[in-house]
Design a protein around this motif. Structure first.
Motif, mmCIF file in Angstrom:
data_model
loop_
_atom_site.group_PDB
_atom_site.id
_atom_site.type_symbol
_atom_site.label_atom_id
_atom_site.label_comp_id
_atom_site.label_asym_id
_atom_site.label_seq_id
_atom_site.Cartn_x
_atom_site.Cartn_y
_atom_site.Cartn_z
ATOM 1 N N TRP A 107 2.665 10.345 16.037
ATOM 2 C CA TRP A 107 1.633 9.614 15.321
ATOM 3 C C TRP A 107 2.271 8.561 14.423
ATOM 4 O O TRP A 107 3.411 8.697 14.002
ATOM 5 C CB TRP A 107 0.820 10.570 14.441
ATOM 6 N N GLY A 108 1.495 7.520 14.150
ATOM 7 C CA GLY A 108 1.926 6.545 13.168
ATOM 8 C C GLY A 108 1.678 7.064 11.762
ATOM 9 O O GLY A 108 1.263 8.219 11.568
ATOM 10 N N ARG A 109 1.896 6.203 10.781
ATOM 11 C CA ARG A 109 1.695 6.600 9.382
ATOM 12 C C ARG A 109 0.239 6.505 8.966
ATOM 13 O O ARG A 109 -0.139 7.033 7.917
ATOM 14 C CB ARG A 109 2.546 5.716 8.470
ATOM 15 N N GLY A 110 -0.574 5.828 9.750
ATOM 16 C CA GLY A 110 -1.969 5.664 9.394
ATOM 17 C C GLY A 110 -2.164 4.564 8.364
ATOM 18 O O GLY A 110 -1.207 4.014 7.812
ATOM 19 N N THR A 111 -3.427 4.234 8.132
ATOM 20 C CA THR A 111 -3.779 3.261 7.111
ATOM 21 C C THR A 111 -4.926 3.839 6.286
ATOM 22 O O THR A 111 -5.894 4.368 6.835
ATOM 23 C CB THR A 111 -4.132 1.895 7.731
ATOM 24 N N GLN A 112 -4.808 3.761 4.972
ATOM 25 C CA GLN A 112 -5.758 4.406 4.079
ATOM 26 C C GLN A 112 -6.988 3.542 3.870
ATOM 27 O O GLN A 112 -6.881 2.355 3.542
ATOM 28 C CB GLN A 112 -5.107 4.697 2.720
ATOM 29 N N VAL A 113 -8.138 4.152 4.048
ATOM 30 C CA VAL A 113 -9.421 3.510 3.759
ATOM 31 C C VAL A 113 -10.079 4.296 2.631
ATOM 32 O O VAL A 113 -10.259 5.511 2.746
ATOM 33 C CB VAL A 113 -10.327 3.492 5.004
ATOM 34 N N SER A 114 -10.404 3.597 1.571
ATOM 35 C CA SER A 114 -11.063 4.228 0.428
ATOM 36 C C SER A 114 -12.341 3.453 0.123
ATOM 37 O O SER A 114 -12.290 2.232 -0.084
ATOM 38 C CB SER A 114 -10.147 4.242 -0.795
#
Length: 115
Positions: A105-112
Motif C-alpha cells: 500500500w501507499g502512504r495514503g492522503t489525509q482528508v479532513s
C-alpha cells in the motif's frame, strides 16, 4: 516494484470539494481494476469507489453515490477521485490500490472535513 502514491488530500469545510490523485507504477496499469479505499479513525479500511480496466465499469459505496466520481487516465497511469459536497463522515486516510492487490500500500492522503 508495485507502487502507489496518493495526493490531493487536505482540510475542507463541509460542502467543500477535493480531487485526489494516485500515481501507480510497476505493473501494466491498463490491465487492472483500480480502487479507492478510505480508513476513518478507529475503523477498518473500506472500499469507496472502483473502476475496471475494460468498459470501464464503475462502482461506488452507497454513502458516496452522487458526490464522488472516480476516473482513470491509462496513458498517465493515474486514477482520480473527485469528491464533492464533502461531509464530516468522509474524514479519513484515502488509499488507492489495484485488484487483485499486490499486498503493498501507499502512504495514503489525509482528508479532513470539519467546520
Amino acid at each position: 516494484q508495485v507502487q502507489f502514491v496518493e495526493s490531493g488530500g487536505g482540510l475542507v469545510q463541509p460542502g467543500g470539494s477535493l480531487r485526489l490523485s494516485c500515481a501507480a507504477s510497476g505493473f501494466p496499469f491498463n490491465s487492472y481494476t483500480m480502487i479507492w479505499y478510505r480508513q476513518a479513525p478507529g475503523k477498518e479500511r473500506e472500499l469507496v469507489a472502483l473502476i475496471t480496466s475494460a468498459g470501464p465499469n464503475i462502482y461506488y459505496e452507497d454513502s458516496v453515490k452522487g458526490r464522488f466520481a472516480i476516473s482513470r487516465d491509462d496513458a498517465k497511469n493515474m486514477v482520480y477521485l473527485q469528491m464533492n459536497n464533502l461531509k464530516p463522515e468522509d474524514t479519513g486516510l484515502y488509499y488507492c490500490n489495484r485488484r487483485p492487490s499486490p499486498g503493498s500500500w501507499g502512504r495514503g492522503t489525509q482528508v479532513s472535513v470539519s467546520s
